[in-house]
Design a protein around this motif. Structure first.
Motif, PDB file in Angstrom:
ATOM      1  N   LYS A 341       0.816  -1.220   0.000  1.00  0.00           N
ATOM      2  CA  LYS A 341       0.000   0.000   0.000  1.00  0.00           C
ATOM      3  C   LYS A 341       0.844   1.261   0.000  1.00  0.00           C
ATOM      4  O   LYS A 341       0.500   2.256  -0.652  1.00  0.00           O
ATOM      5  N   TYR A 342       1.942   1.250   0.716  1.00  0.00           N
ATOM      6  CA  TYR A 342       2.668   2.494   0.959  1.00  0.00           C
ATOM      7  C   TYR A 342       3.968   2.607   0.176  1.00  0.00           C
ATOM      8  O   TYR A 342       4.765   3.516   0.421  1.00  0.00           O
ATOM      9  N   THR A 343       4.204   1.686  -0.745  1.00  0.00           N
ATOM     10  CA  THR A 343       5.368   1.802  -1.619  1.00  0.00           C
ATOM     11  C   THR A 343       4.926   2.420  -2.949  1.00  0.00           C
ATOM     12  O   THR A 343       4.001   1.914  -3.592  1.00  0.00           O
ATOM     13  N   PRO A 344       5.554   3.504  -3.389  1.00  0.00           N
ATOM     14  CA  PRO A 344       5.141   4.158  -4.641  1.00  0.00           C
ATOM     15  C   PRO A 344       5.560   3.340  -5.870  1.00  0.00           C
ATOM     16  O   PRO A 344       6.287   2.348  -5.762  1.00  0.00           O
ATOM     17  N   GLU A 345       5.061   3.761  -7.007  1.00  0.00           N
ATOM     18  CA  GLU A 345       5.439   3.100  -8.273  1.00  0.00           C
ATOM     19  C   GLU A 345       6.959   3.136  -8.443  1.00  0.00           C
ATOM     20  O   GLU A 345       7.615   4.106  -8.073  1.00  0.00           O
ATOM     21  N   ASN A 346       7.484   2.028  -9.009  1.00  0.00           N
ATOM     22  CA  ASN A 346       8.920   1.839  -9.227  1.00  0.00           C
ATOM     23  C   ASN A 346       9.684   1.655  -7.919  1.00  0.00           C
ATOM     24  O   ASN A 346      10.914   1.619  -7.922  1.00  0.00           O
ATOM     25  N   GLY A 347       8.947   1.584  -6.797  1.00  0.00           N
ATOM     26  CA  GLY A 347       9.585   1.303  -5.519  1.00  0.00           C
ATOM     27  C   GLY A 347       9.878  -0.184  -5.378  1.00  0.00           C
ATOM     28  O   GLY A 347       9.451  -1.007  -6.195  1.00  0.00           O
ATOM     29  N   ILE A 369       7.653   6.245   2.232  1.00  0.00           N
ATOM     30  CA  ILE A 369       8.009   7.520   2.862  1.00  0.00           C
ATOM     31  C   ILE A 369       8.684   7.342   4.219  1.00  0.00           C
ATOM     32  O   ILE A 369       9.231   8.279   4.779  1.00  0.00           O
ATOM     33  N   GLY A 370       8.669   6.126   4.749  1.00  0.00           N
ATOM     34  CA  GLY A 370       9.285   5.881   6.037  1.00  0.00           C
ATOM     35  C   GLY A 370       8.392   6.271   7.202  1.00  0.00           C
ATOM     36  O   GLY A 370       7.290   6.793   7.029  1.00  0.00           O
ATOM     37  N   ILE A 371       8.874   6.014   8.410  1.00  0.00           N
ATOM     38  CA  ILE A 371       8.105   6.278   9.632  1.00  0.00           C
ATOM     39  C   ILE A 371       8.988   7.075  10.587  1.00  0.00           C
ATOM     40  O   ILE A 371      10.154   6.738  10.809  1.00  0.00           O
ATOM     41  N   LYS A 372       8.430   8.123  11.167  1.00  0.00           N
ATOM     42  CA  LYS A 372       9.177   8.946  12.112  1.00  0.00           C
ATOM     43  C   LYS A 372       9.506   8.141  13.370  1.00  0.00           C
ATOM     44  O   LYS A 372       8.777   7.226  13.747  1.00  0.00           O
ATOM     45  N   ASN A 393      -8.047   6.125   2.821  1.00  0.00           N
ATOM     46  CA  ASN A 393      -8.268   5.964   1.393  1.00  0.00           C
ATOM     47  C   ASN A 393      -7.819   4.593   0.909  1.00  0.00           C
ATOM     48  O   ASN A 393      -8.363   4.038  -0.042  1.00  0.00           O
ATOM     49  N   SER A 394      -6.804   4.043   1.560  1.00  0.00           N
ATOM     50  CA  SER A 394      -6.299   2.736   1.141  1.00  0.00           C
ATOM     51  C   SER A 394      -7.076   1.589   1.775  1.00  0.00           C
ATOM     52  O   SER A 394      -6.786   0.426   1.509  1.00  0.00           O
ATOM     53  N   GLY A 395      -8.021   1.914   2.627  1.00  0.00           N
ATOM     54  CA  GLY A 395      -8.892   0.879   3.183  1.00  0.00           C
ATOM     55  C   GLY A 395      -8.424   0.306   4.497  1.00  0.00           C
ATOM     56  O   GLY A 395      -9.003  -0.639   4.996  1.00  0.00           O
ATOM     57  N   GLY A 396      -7.346   0.857   5.079  1.00  0.00           N
ATOM     58  CA  GLY A 396      -6.851   0.324   6.341  1.00  0.00           C
ATOM     59  C   GLY A 396      -7.635   0.848   7.527  1.00  0.00           C
ATOM     60  O   GLY A 396      -8.277   1.885   7.463  1.00  0.00           O
ATOM     61  N   HIS A 397      -7.555   0.075   8.638  1.00  0.00           N
ATOM     62  CA  HIS A 397      -8.262   0.474   9.853  1.00  0.00           C
ATOM     63  C   HIS A 397      -7.303   0.766  10.999  1.00  0.00           C
ATOM     64  O   HIS A 397      -7.735   1.132  12.078  1.00  0.00           O
ATOM     65  N   GLY A 398      -6.013   0.546  10.790  1.00  0.00           N
ATOM     66  CA  GLY A 398      -5.063   0.729  11.879  1.00  0.00           C
ATOM     67  C   GLY A 398      -5.079  -0.401  12.879  1.00  0.00           C
ATOM     68  O   GLY A 398      -4.695  -0.216  14.031  1.00  0.00           O
ATOM     69  N   ARG A 418      12.275  -0.417  11.778  1.00  0.00           N
ATOM     70  CA  ARG A 418      13.487   0.395  11.730  1.00  0.00           C
ATOM     71  C   ARG A 418      13.583   1.040  10.343  1.00  0.00           C
ATOM     72  O   ARG A 418      12.847   0.668   9.424  1.00  0.00           O
ATOM     73  N   ASP A 419      14.474   1.983  10.217  1.00  0.00           N
ATOM     74  CA  ASP A 419      14.623   2.684   8.938  1.00  0.00           C
ATOM     75  C   ASP A 419      15.293   1.788   7.902  1.00  0.00           C
ATOM     76  O   ASP A 419      16.198   1.007   8.219  1.00  0.00           O
ATOM     77  N   ASN A 420      14.820   1.895   6.685  1.00  0.00           N
ATOM     78  CA  ASN A 420      15.431   1.205   5.547  1.00  0.00           C
ATOM     79  C   ASN A 420      16.199   2.252   4.743  1.00  0.00           C
ATOM     80  O   ASN A 420      15.622   2.973   3.929  1.00  0.00           O
ATOM     81  N   LEU A 421      17.463   2.346   5.028  1.00  0.00           N
ATOM     82  CA  LEU A 421      18.276   3.380   4.368  1.00  0.00           C
ATOM     83  C   LEU A 421      18.508   3.022   2.904  1.00  0.00           C
ATOM     84  O   LEU A 421      18.690   1.864   2.553  1.00  0.00           O
ATOM     85  N   PRO A 422      18.492   4.007   1.993  1.00  0.00           N
ATOM     86  CA  PRO A 422      18.368   5.453   2.266  1.00  0.00           C
ATOM     87  C   PRO A 422      16.928   5.918   2.454  1.00  0.00           C
ATOM     88  O   PRO A 422      16.690   7.031   2.897  1.00  0.00           O
ATOM     89  N   GLN A 423      15.934   5.078   2.114  1.00  0.00           N
ATOM     90  CA  GLN A 423      14.548   5.521   2.223  1.00  0.00           C
ATOM     91  C   GLN A 423      13.638   4.334   2.500  1.00  0.00           C
ATOM     92  O   GLN A 423      13.851   3.242   1.972  1.00  0.00           O
ATOM     93  N   GLY A 424      12.628   4.588   3.328  1.00  0.00           N
ATOM     94  CA  GLY A 424      11.635   3.552   3.586  1.00  0.00           C
ATOM     95  C   GLY A 424      11.739   2.969   4.986  1.00  0.00           C
ATOM     96  O   GLY A 424      12.413   3.505   5.872  1.00  0.00           O
TER      97      GLY A 424
END
Length: 437
Positions: A341-347, A369-372, A393-398, A418-424
């Motif tokens: 759901k949260y990975t953009p195209e070409n990701g 986009i990663g998580i703070k 919008n993506s249909g999730g409920h948390g 954890r962070d996926n360097l450099p992004q994600g």
């Protein structure tokens, strides 16, 4: 904000009630204990005094034989026939005849000035009393001595035994002051401990209560949205009774989508409720990673590829795990679904495994986009969303990560991000390895 303020007021009120209850309990406990201790001390003191008086009575009644000395022509020496009564330092004895006349003034010495106003009261015979005379306290007992007593001074007379108890009363007063002071000191200590214990005791209760309140509010909000949409579509269709199914296909499709969302939400709520009540049954068995990782991956490959995203797989460790395969598959599906759901195209979405000591890990990474850092622990809470509008919008409920967390707790494992360097982001699932003996 209003709900949170109201909850905080209720919480503070509950804490105050519990605190007051604990303090009242400690006060009653200390007060009762103090009264019991003081009464025991007082009774013990008076018992000791009365025992001394009892010994004096015994001494008076068991006087040795008095041998009269021969006197002059007038008979025996009267002074030797009537020996003066002897008493301990703190005890005075007043000897009265039947008319109430004091017979031993001379033996009282300086004490006579204090005791001279005491009169014989036959009604108090054999009754212990406490008297105060010129700011001096006495424990007294009046007895009638038999005429056959060997001491003529006592024989047939009334003897008032008076024991000074100023020292004992002073001791009781000092003990009472110490007891009161100790009561307030310990009560103050209990006050501090009660406050600390109240905070410690109430913290998990308040936390659970807040979570329950938030859970109910969030669940009601989640249920209300699809119900409102379905209601709106149905009411709209009722305004066009002559339309065909084809004409209202869009409204029907939207309603069905919302019904599916409701069904998914209620199923997830049921899973969490069962987990809270410990009624979920787990089928633990020895297994290998291939037996629970491969199956969930296959359907996601097609979905990911159709969305022009890259999927990579690198699972090669062959370890033995004692798990419920279906539950761990459910965790894997939740994580793959979130990554999709949260990975953009070409990701890129990647799954790989790793062994660290006695722990087996499989990791799902994405290039989203990663998580703070501030959100990394919160995302495993129920109904928590990092981006609420995007999740809705993506249909999730948390609820997915909360379910995954519950499943990992039952497996004595971990799930964290954890962070996926450099992004994600990377979601790590950690399970204990079953070693052969």
């Amino acid at each position: 904000m209003k709900n949170k303020t109201k909850q905080n007021k209720i919480t503070r009120r509950q804490q105050l009630k519990l605190f007051i209850s604990i303090m009242a309990t400690f006060a009653i406990l200390f007060l009762t204990l103090g009264i019991i201790i003081f009464n025991r001390f007082q009774n013990s003191t008076y018992h000791s005094i009365d025992q001394d008086i009892k010994n004096q009575v015994s001494t008076i009644k068991k006087q040795p034989n008095m041998k009269p000395d021969a006197g002059g022509p007038h008979g025996p020496n009267q002074s030797n026939n009537r020996p003066e009564p002897k008493a301990p330092f703190q005890t005075s004895m007043l000897v009265f005849d039947s008319e109430g006349k004091l017979l031993n003034k001379t033996s009282l010495g300086n004490r006579y000035s204090v005791l001279k106003k005491i009169k014989l009261n036959k009604k108090n015979l054999n009754t212990k009393q406490t008297l105060t005379i010129k700011n001096m306290n006495f424990r007294v007992l009046l007895i009638k001595v038999s005429k056959s007593n060997n001491n003529p001074m006592y024989a047939g007379h009334y003897v008032l035994i008076m024991q000074n108890i100023d020292t004992q009363i002073q001791s009781m007063e000092n003990f009472e002051k110490i007891l009161i002071m100790t009561f307030f000191i310990f009560w103050f200590i209990a006050l501090i401990l009660s406050y600390v214990l109240t905070r410690i005791t109430m913290f998990p209760i308040i936390k659970s209560w807040k979570q329950q309140s938030e859970f109910v509010n969030d669940a009601a909000h989640e249920l209300r949205t699809p119900l409102t949409i379905i209601q709106g579509k149905l009411e709209y269709m009722l305004t066009r009774p002559k339309n065909t199914i084809i004409d209202e296909a869009e409204s029907i499709s939207v309603s069905l989508d919302e019904v599916n969302r409701l069904n998914s939400l209620t199923n997830n709520l049921l899973i969490l409720a069962r987990a809270d009540q410990a009624t979920t049954k787990f089928n633990f068995q020895l297994t290998k990673p291939d037996l629970f990782i491969k199956d969930p991956i296959m359907p996601f490959k097609d979905i990911i590829n159709s969305q022009e995203k890259v999927f990579q797989e690198n699972v090669h460790h062959n370890v033995t795990l004692n798990i419920d395969r279906d539950k761990i598959k459910q965790v894997l599906i939740i994580l793959l679904d979130n990554a999709t759901k949260y990975t953009p195209e070409n990701g890129t979405i990647r799954i790989y495994d790793n062994v660290e000591g006695s722990k087996y890990q499989f990791i799902i990474s994405d290039t989203g986009i990663g998580i703070k850092d501030s959100d990394k622990k919160k995302i495993f809470g129920r109904f928590y969303r990092v981006d609420k509008s995007r999740n809705r919008n993506s249909g999730g409920h948390g609820l997915g990560l909360a379910i995954a967390q519950q499943i990992m707790n039952e497996h004595h494992g971990k799930i964290f991000v954890r962070d996926n360097l450099p992004q994600g982001s990377e979601f790590v699932v950690e399970l204990p390895i079953k070693h052969s003996r």
